[in-house]
Design an enzyme around this catalytic site. Structure first.
Site, PDB file in Angstrom:
ATOM      1  N   TYR A  16     -16.823  83.303  48.764  1.00 58.76           N
ATOM      2  CA  TYR A  16     -16.449  81.969  48.288  1.00 58.76           C
ATOM      3  C   TYR A  16     -16.292  80.969  49.427  1.00 58.76           C
ATOM      4  O   TYR A  16     -15.293  80.255  49.504  1.00 58.76           O
ATOM      5  CB  TYR A  16     -15.139  82.033  47.473  1.00 58.76           C
ATOM      6  CG  TYR A  16     -15.143  83.078  46.394  1.00 58.76           C
ATOM      7  CD1 TYR A  16     -15.893  82.897  45.229  1.00 58.76           C
ATOM      8  CD2 TYR A  16     -14.424  84.253  46.539  1.00 58.76           C
ATOM      9  CE1 TYR A  16     -15.919  83.875  44.247  1.00 58.76           C
ATOM     10  CE2 TYR A  16     -14.453  85.233  45.564  1.00 58.76           C
ATOM     11  CZ  TYR A  16     -15.202  85.035  44.423  1.00 58.76           C
ATOM     12  OH  TYR A  16     -15.222  86.000  43.464  1.00 58.76           O
ATOM     13  N   TYR A 144      -9.822  87.761  35.417  1.00 56.27           N
ATOM     14  CA  TYR A 144     -10.903  87.812  36.403  1.00 56.27           C
ATOM     15  C   TYR A 144     -11.552  89.183  36.290  1.00 56.27           C
ATOM     16  O   TYR A 144     -10.871  90.212  36.393  1.00 56.27           O
ATOM     17  CB  TYR A 144     -10.387  87.586  37.835  1.00 56.27           C
ATOM     18  CG  TYR A 144     -11.503  87.713  38.838  1.00 56.27           C
ATOM     19  CD1 TYR A 144     -12.399  86.673  39.046  1.00 56.27           C
ATOM     20  CD2 TYR A 144     -11.706  88.907  39.521  1.00 56.27           C
ATOM     21  CE1 TYR A 144     -13.473  86.816  39.920  1.00 56.27           C
ATOM     22  CE2 TYR A 144     -12.774  89.060  40.399  1.00 56.27           C
ATOM     23  CZ  TYR A 144     -13.649  88.001  40.588  1.00 56.27           C
ATOM     24  OH  TYR A 144     -14.704  88.156  41.447  1.00 56.27           O
ATOM     25  N   ASP A 245      -9.992  96.686  31.873  1.00 51.21           N
ATOM     26  CA  ASP A 245     -10.487  96.550  33.243  1.00 51.21           C
ATOM     27  C   ASP A 245      -9.344  96.945  34.186  1.00 51.21           C
ATOM     28  O   ASP A 245      -8.446  96.161  34.452  1.00 51.21           O
ATOM     29  CB  ASP A 245     -10.935  95.104  33.466  1.00 51.21           C
ATOM     30  CG  ASP A 245     -11.389  94.857  34.896  1.00 51.21           C
ATOM     31  OD1 ASP A 245     -11.159  95.726  35.754  1.00 51.21           O
ATOM     32  OD2 ASP A 245     -11.949  93.778  35.156  1.00 51.21           O
ATOM     33  N   LYS A 274     -12.601  99.585  43.129  1.00 49.97           N
ATOM     34  CA  LYS A 274     -11.692  99.297  44.242  1.00 49.97           C
ATOM     35  C   LYS A 274     -11.043 100.534  44.862  1.00 49.97           C
ATOM     36  O   LYS A 274     -11.640 101.196  45.696  1.00 49.97           O
ATOM     37  CB  LYS A 274     -10.629  98.288  43.777  1.00 49.97           C
ATOM     38  CG  LYS A 274     -11.195  96.884  43.576  1.00 49.97           C
ATOM     39  CD  LYS A 274     -10.103  95.908  43.299  1.00 49.97           C
ATOM     40  CE  LYS A 274     -10.598  94.496  43.036  1.00 49.97           C
ATOM     41  NZ  LYS A 274     -10.955  93.739  44.222  1.00 49.97           N
TER      42      LYS A 274
HETATM   43  C1  LIG Z   1      -9.789  93.113  37.616  1.00 53.00           C
HETATM   44  C2  LIG Z   1     -11.080  93.022  38.377  1.00 53.00           C
HETATM   45  N1  LIG Z   1     -12.236  93.268  37.751  1.00 53.00           N
HETATM   46  C3  LIG Z   1     -13.411  93.224  38.387  1.00 53.00           C
HETATM   47  C4  LIG Z   1     -13.485  92.892  39.733  1.00 53.00           C
HETATM   48  C5  LIG Z   1     -14.816  92.845  40.417  1.00 53.00           C
HETATM   49  O1  LIG Z   1     -14.953  93.906  41.293  1.00 53.00           O
HETATM   50  P1  LIG Z   1     -16.001  93.856  42.498  1.00 53.00           P
HETATM   51  O2  LIG Z   1     -15.497  92.803  43.450  1.00 53.00           O
HETATM   52  O3  LIG Z   1     -15.985  95.235  43.073  1.00 53.00           O
HETATM   53  O4  LIG Z   1     -17.319  93.498  41.919  1.00 53.00           O
HETATM   54  C6  LIG Z   1     -12.312  92.601  40.415  1.00 53.00           C
HETATM   55  C7  LIG Z   1     -12.357  92.204  41.837  1.00 53.00           C
HETATM   56  O5  LIG Z   1     -11.490  91.570  42.371  1.00 53.00           O
HETATM   57  C8  LIG Z   1     -11.072  92.663  39.731  1.00 53.00           C
HETATM   58  O6  LIG Z   1      -9.906  92.383  40.336  1.00 53.00           O
END
Ligand SMILES: Cc1ncc(COP(=O)(O)O)c(C=O)c1O
Length: 423
Positions: A16, A144, A245, A274
């Site tokens: 970003y 997000y 998620d 992660k």
């Molecule tokens: C809750 C959540 N979902 C999806 C993602 C996306 O993951 P990546 O950055 O490995 O593509 C993130 C990344 O910050 C996240 O916090």
């Protein structure tokens, strides 16, 4: 070193940022435990765990050994038509530690892609049930889920960093983010909104997707487990799938292995990433139940995804070892200790003139300021004070490696106080 940084500034995009006017970057040469070492010799106590991922600390001997062991066998092999022990063992471990209905694993290369796969699973499932009209998603504002197009379409439409792509994104259904904080009785408006949206649109909705309990990059917001329980019950009532998620929350960060455990909720589809590899390599997984997997596969159906680096053996091997560390480790006690220290030490800043809100949950501490903070200036101040904390917008927050000790944590919270005094 100056040359390297100058090259970096001119040629390499960071997350970003502008290519012509980027925020400053700091040159890392190594990292160990909770310390990041810069090229100029300074050492920073890490408050970010490299965006939720480095739960066991950097340069961990057992995680290093897992990769070295696998490296001598094979670094990578395609997953189409071939399989390998690291993937099989990791899948076994994931099925073992996630909620019982999740029995089938799709490995991919990043969190965003695992969200794409989750969305495809939901849409393909309903397609296979002869319900193709069920292809929309319902989510809560403030979320997000990543930077790819499907994931962007369920990020918060205003704060989700993707506003400029809105015309190209499928129009999903958003309800307000739950205002009920953990520990409080469910606010009737939270319940009414989601119930109304599901009652009205369920015939077109494939799935509800949300981050359980903790919304991360969309605003570092925590909401009551009772809300998640309600969403789960409504999904069952209206025949809508639930995608959780857990990419940020998974693997102990909130004090439970997975945040959905706070509500005792079992999703139909779960996204992981992660911290799955202890922050060593990019690997993610989408897990689903037998009902969904068999539904997708009915009448010769196949799941339409297959990335080149699917189930990379090095990443699977280190992820397997990271889960093993969680199995034998006393991480719950450490998260509890981090939580109470964060509550006490960041809690002191509640009432500070620059502070709008302080909140803590598990190994996550958030100080929300009244106004957006000057990121570059604060970052410089943090580095000069020997800590690595990266604020965004009006949020200064901590999610340190779970192995941090109380002295290092104290250093992080103290420097935040000094930063607040400059605002
Ligand atoms: C809750 C959540 N979902 C999806 C993602 C996306 O993951 P990546 O950055 O490995 O593509 C993130 C990344 O910050 C996240 O916090």
């Amino acid at each position: 070193m100056t040359d390297a940084l100058e090259f970096d500034r001119r040629h390499i995009w960071h997350p970003y940022t502008s290519m012509t006017d980027p925020l400053p970057t700091y040159h890392v040469v190594s990292a160990d435990g909770v310390r990041i070492r810069l090229a100029d010799g300074r050492e920073l106590v890490d408050g970010m765990a490299s965006w939720w991922s480095v739960i066991h600390g950097y340069n961990h001997p057992q995680l290093n050994a897992a990769i070295e062991h696998q490296l001598k066998r094979t670094a990578h092999v395609m997953f189409g038509g071939l399989t390998h022990e690291p993937a099989i063992e990791l899948a076994r471990a994931l099925i073992d530690i996630t909620p019982e209905p999740l029995q089938h694993v799709f490995f991919c290369d990043s969190g965003s892609v695992s969200v794409e796969v989750a969305i495809k699973m939901a849409i393909q499932f309903w397609g296979a049930q002869a319900r193709p009209e069920k292809h929309r998603l319902l989510t809560i504002r403030g979320g997000y889920h990543g930077d790819t197009f499907g994931a962007m379409s369920v990020c918060d439409p205003d704060t989700g960093m993707h506003e400029r792509f809105r015309p190209m994104l499928p129009a999903h259904i958003f309800v307000d983010r739950p205002r009920t904080r953990p520990g409080n009785p469910l606010h009737p408006a939270d319940a009414e909104q989601i119930e109304r949206a599901l009652a009205q649109h369920h015939m077109q909705i494939a799935a509800v997707i949300l981050e359980p309990i903790v919304q991360g990059a969309g605003g570092m917001w925590f909401y009551a487990p009772e809300y998640l329980s309600l969403v789960h019950a409504l999904c069952r009532r209206y025949d809508v799938l639930l995608i959780l998620d857990e990419i940020a929350t998974g693997f102990g960060r909130t004090g439970r292995m997975f945040a959905c455990e706070h509500a005792g909720v079992e999703p139909d589809i779960m996204c992981l990433g992660k911290a799955m590899t202890g922050g060593y390599l990019s690997l993610a997984a989408t897990l689903t139940s037998t009902r969904i997997a068999e539904g997708i596969s009915a009448d010769g159906g196949v799941l339409m995804h297959g990335p080149t680096f699917m189930a990379n053996p090095l990443a699977c091997a280190v992820a397997r070892q990271s889960i093993e560390l969680l199995r034998v480790d006393t991480w719950q006690a450490r998260v509890t200790a981090i939580e109470s220290q964060l509550r006490e030490e960041l809690g002191q800043y509640d009432g500070h003139r620059a502070v709008a809100d302080v909140r803590t949950l598990g190994a996550i501490g958030v100080v929300q300021t009244h106004d957006a903070v000057p990121v570059a200036a604060l970052q410089k101040m943090f580095v000069e004070a020997g800590v690595w904390i990266r604020p965004f917008n009006d949020l200064i927050y901590l999610m340190p490696p779970l192995v941090i000790d109380s002295d290092d944590l104290h250093r992080l919270t103290t420097v935040i106080g000094r930063a607040l005094d400059t605002l």
